[in-house]
Design an enzyme around this catalytic site. Structure first.
Site, mmCIF file in Angstrom:
data_model
loop_
_atom_site.group_PDB
_atom_site.id
_atom_site.type_symbol
_atom_site.label_atom_id
_atom_site.label_comp_id
_atom_site.label_asym_id
_atom_site.label_seq_id
_atom_site.Cartn_x
_atom_site.Cartn_y
_atom_site.Cartn_z
ATOM 1 C CE LYS A 83 -8.296 -13.985 -11.200
ATOM 2 N NZ LYS A 83 -7.208 -14.601 -10.326
ATOM 3 N NE ARG B 150 -4.253 -9.973 -15.110
ATOM 4 C CZ ARG B 150 -4.352 -10.883 -14.998
ATOM 5 N NH1 ARG B 150 -5.078 -11.797 -15.305
ATOM 6 N NH2 ARG B 150 -4.299 -11.572 -13.906
ATOM 7 N NE ARG C 291 -0.149 -21.449 -10.368
ATOM 8 C CZ ARG C 291 -1.002 -19.932 -10.544
ATOM 9 N NH1 ARG C 291 -2.359 -19.895 -10.799
ATOM 10 N NH2 ARG C 291 -0.199 -18.452 -10.958
ATOM 11 N NE ARG D 166 1.022 -19.490 -14.186
ATOM 12 C CZ ARG D 166 -0.132 -18.818 -13.910
ATOM 13 N NH1 ARG D 166 -1.529 -18.863 -13.936
ATOM 14 N NH2 ARG D 166 -0.454 -17.227 -13.982
ATOM 15 N NE ARG E 60 1.589 -13.893 -11.993
ATOM 16 C CZ ARG E 60 1.035 -14.533 -11.504
ATOM 17 N NH1 ARG E 60 2.343 -15.674 -10.893
ATOM 18 N NH2 ARG E 60 -0.107 -15.807 -11.311
HETATM 19 P P1 AP5 Z 1 -5.752 -20.717 -9.609
HETATM 20 O O1 AP5 Z 1 -6.721 -21.110 -9.598
HETATM 21 O O2 AP5 Z 1 -4.420 -21.403 -10.325
HETATM 22 O O3 AP5 Z 1 -5.864 -19.233 -9.286
HETATM 23 P P2 AP5 Z 1 -5.699 -17.427 -10.145
HETATM 24 O O4 AP5 Z 1 -6.800 -17.025 -9.466
HETATM 25 O O5 AP5 Z 1 -6.016 -18.422 -11.759
HETATM 26 O O6 AP5 Z 1 -4.607 -17.676 -10.334
HETATM 27 P P3 AP5 Z 1 -3.594 -17.294 -11.719
HETATM 28 O O7 AP5 Z 1 -2.532 -16.831 -11.246
HETATM 29 O O8 AP5 Z 1 -3.553 -17.978 -12.654
HETATM 30 O O9 AP5 Z 1 -4.230 -15.580 -11.634
HETATM 31 P P4 AP5 Z 1 -3.498 -14.942 -12.586
HETATM 32 O O10 AP5 Z 1 -4.096 -13.545 -12.951
HETATM 33 O O11 AP5 Z 1 -2.461 -14.080 -11.707
HETATM 34 O O12 AP5 Z 1 -2.556 -15.127 -13.831
HETATM 35 P P5 AP5 Z 1 -2.952 -15.355 -15.436
HETATM 36 O O13 AP5 Z 1 -2.707 -16.538 -15.986
HETATM 37 O O14 AP5 Z 1 -4.251 -14.545 -15.688
HETATM 38 O O15 AP5 Z 1 -4.954 -20.794 -7.874
HETATM 39 C C1 AP5 Z 1 -3.527 -21.322 -7.132
HETATM 40 C C2 AP5 Z 1 -3.508 -22.152 -6.515
HETATM 41 O O16 AP5 Z 1 -3.759 -22.562 -5.094
HETATM 42 C C3 AP5 Z 1 -3.206 -23.483 -7.489
HETATM 43 O O17 AP5 Z 1 -2.397 -24.034 -6.981
HETATM 44 C C4 AP5 Z 1 -4.582 -24.369 -6.688
HETATM 45 O O18 AP5 Z 1 -4.652 -25.381 -6.875
HETATM 46 C C5 AP5 Z 1 -4.281 -23.177 -5.148
HETATM 47 N N1 AP5 Z 1 -5.946 -23.100 -5.002
HETATM 48 C C6 AP5 Z 1 -6.780 -22.993 -5.317
HETATM 49 N N2 AP5 Z 1 -8.540 -22.438 -4.954
HETATM 50 C C7 AP5 Z 1 -7.889 -22.990 -3.654
HETATM 51 C C8 AP5 Z 1 -8.156 -23.072 -2.740
HETATM 52 N N3 AP5 Z 1 -9.563 -22.665 -2.405
HETATM 53 N N4 AP5 Z 1 -7.708 -23.495 -1.266
HETATM 54 C C9 AP5 Z 1 -6.962 -24.146 -1.762
HETATM 55 N N5 AP5 Z 1 -6.196 -23.692 -1.973
HETATM 56 C C10 AP5 Z 1 -6.734 -22.905 -3.359
HETATM 57 O O19 AP5 Z 1 -2.375 -14.372 -15.963
HETATM 58 C C11 AP5 Z 1 -1.361 -14.490 -15.734
HETATM 59 C C12 AP5 Z 1 0.122 -13.416 -17.078
HETATM 60 O O20 AP5 Z 1 -1.115 -12.991 -18.472
HETATM 61 C C13 AP5 Z 1 -0.280 -11.777 -16.235
HETATM 62 O O21 AP5 Z 1 1.159 -11.648 -15.633
HETATM 63 C C14 AP5 Z 1 -0.115 -10.746 -17.464
HETATM 64 O O22 AP5 Z 1 1.089 -10.853 -17.739
HETATM 65 C C15 AP5 Z 1 -1.178 -11.758 -18.588
HETATM 66 N N6 AP5 Z 1 -2.036 -11.364 -18.936
HETATM 67 C C16 AP5 Z 1 -3.242 -12.003 -18.075
HETATM 68 N N7 AP5 Z 1 -4.407 -11.465 -18.317
HETATM 69 C C17 AP5 Z 1 -4.606 -9.930 -19.166
HETATM 70 C C18 AP5 Z 1 -5.269 -8.836 -18.856
HETATM 71 N N8 AP5 Z 1 -6.437 -8.689 -19.227
HETATM 72 N N9 AP5 Z 1 -4.545 -8.244 -19.508
HETATM 73 C C19 AP5 Z 1 -3.458 -7.885 -19.838
HETATM 74 N N10 AP5 Z 1 -2.170 -9.160 -19.241
HETATM 75 C C20 AP5 Z 1 -2.828 -10.171 -19.494
#
Ligand code: AP5
Length: 224
Positions: A19, A94, A132, A165, A176
């Site tokens: 994403k 979420r 990552r 991270r 997660r």
């Molecule tokens: P990446 O693009 O980083 O994936 P992502 O879907 O953004 O993954 P995240 O882990 O950041 O999402 P998340 O939802 O768990 O974390 P967030 O920061 O929102 O890609 C992943 C990897 O794959 C990278 O290395 C990339 O290079 C590679 N890649 C990408 N596309 C590829 C492809 N097509 N082919 C091959 N490789 C590829 O949330 C973190 C924490 O914050 C949560 O756990 C929670 O505690 C808190 N939080 C965030 N939002 C909320 C909310 N709304 N409510 C409550 N708590 C929240």
């Protein structure tokens, strides 16, 4: 489109589904800012704000930060000038409570425009998350194997150091994913019922996912 309508794209998909990677590509093409709740929490943590320290407790465990805090943070972010044309929401909502809160926030702007759902299997998620690396300075995202930087551990964009991270540890990743299926999973039905869901095959290489995403957005009148 009515004069007060804006474009709000909600990216839905498990952790590590790509994403953030796609939001960063599309924000330039669409002229819409990426509003990523995880990045907002990490920014606060880096600056040691009260919000950042509170969020850390939940993020380190892989749990959701409480709704009250998260919803207030998103509302404030969406009220800023750069969101005048709309936004790409990455990581929010979420759970159902957050989805209803978002509908209320956007009621006067025509609501959510489209919800791309990133389809990827669990093994791929684990492989992507474990490799990552993120830039400490500008937040650019890499993968040691699938999307490596030109120079080991150095950001192509700004030359700063890359890091792993804290919540990308295997034990946290498992929780997660569990939280995603239990709390975020119901949003698939929520947005399907509203006729806003567009499935995207996110198992493909990055450029192909971008193309699939653009095709999905075009079906809803959002073009690059
Ligand atoms: P990446 O693009 O980083 O994936 P992502 O879907 O953004 O993954 P995240 O882990 O950041 O999402 P998340 O939802 O768990 O974390 P967030 O920061 O929102 O890609 C992943 C990897 O794959 C990278 O290395 C990339 O290079 C590679 N890649 C990408 N596309 C590829 C492809 N097509 N082919 C091959 N490789 C590829 O949330 C973190 C924490 O914050 C949560 O756990 C929670 O505690 C808190 N939080 C965030 N939002 C909320 C909310 N709304 N409510 C409550 N708590 C929240």
């Amino acid at each position: 489109m009515a004069a007060n309508e804006r474009t709000f794209i909600v990216f839905l998909g498990p952790p590590g589904s790509g994403k953030g990677t796609q939001a960063r590509i599309l924000e330039k093409k669409l002229g819409l800012p990426q509003v990523a709740t995880g990045d907002l929490f990490r920014y606060n943590l880096k600056n040691e704000t009260e919000l950042g320290l509170l969020a850390k407790r939940y993020m380190d465990a892989g749990d959701l930060v409480p709704d009250e805090v998260t919803i207030r943070m998103v509302e404030e972010r969406l009220s800023r000038e750069d969101c005048a044309p709309g936004a790409i929401l990455d990581g929010f909502p979420r759970n159902l409570h957050q989805a209803v809160a978002l509908d209320e926030m956007l009621a006067s702007y025509g609501g959510v425009t489209v919800v791309p759902l990133f389809i990827v299997d669990d093994d791929t998620v684990v492989a992507r998350i474990s490799g990552r690396r993120v830039c400490r300075n500008c937040g650019a995202v890499y993968h040691v194997e699938f999307n490596p930087p030109r120079q080991d551990n150095i950001c192509d964009a700004c030359g700063s150091e890359l890091y792993q991270r804290d919540d990308d540890r295997p034990e946290t990743v498992k929780n997660r994913l569990y939280v995603y299926y239990k709390q975020t999973g119901p949003l698939i039905g929520y947005y399907f019922a509203k006729g806003l869901l567009e499935e995207v095959d996110a198992m493909q290489p990055v450029d192909d996912v971008t193309a699939a995403l653009e095709a999905a957005l075009a079906k809803r009148g959002v073009t690059v």
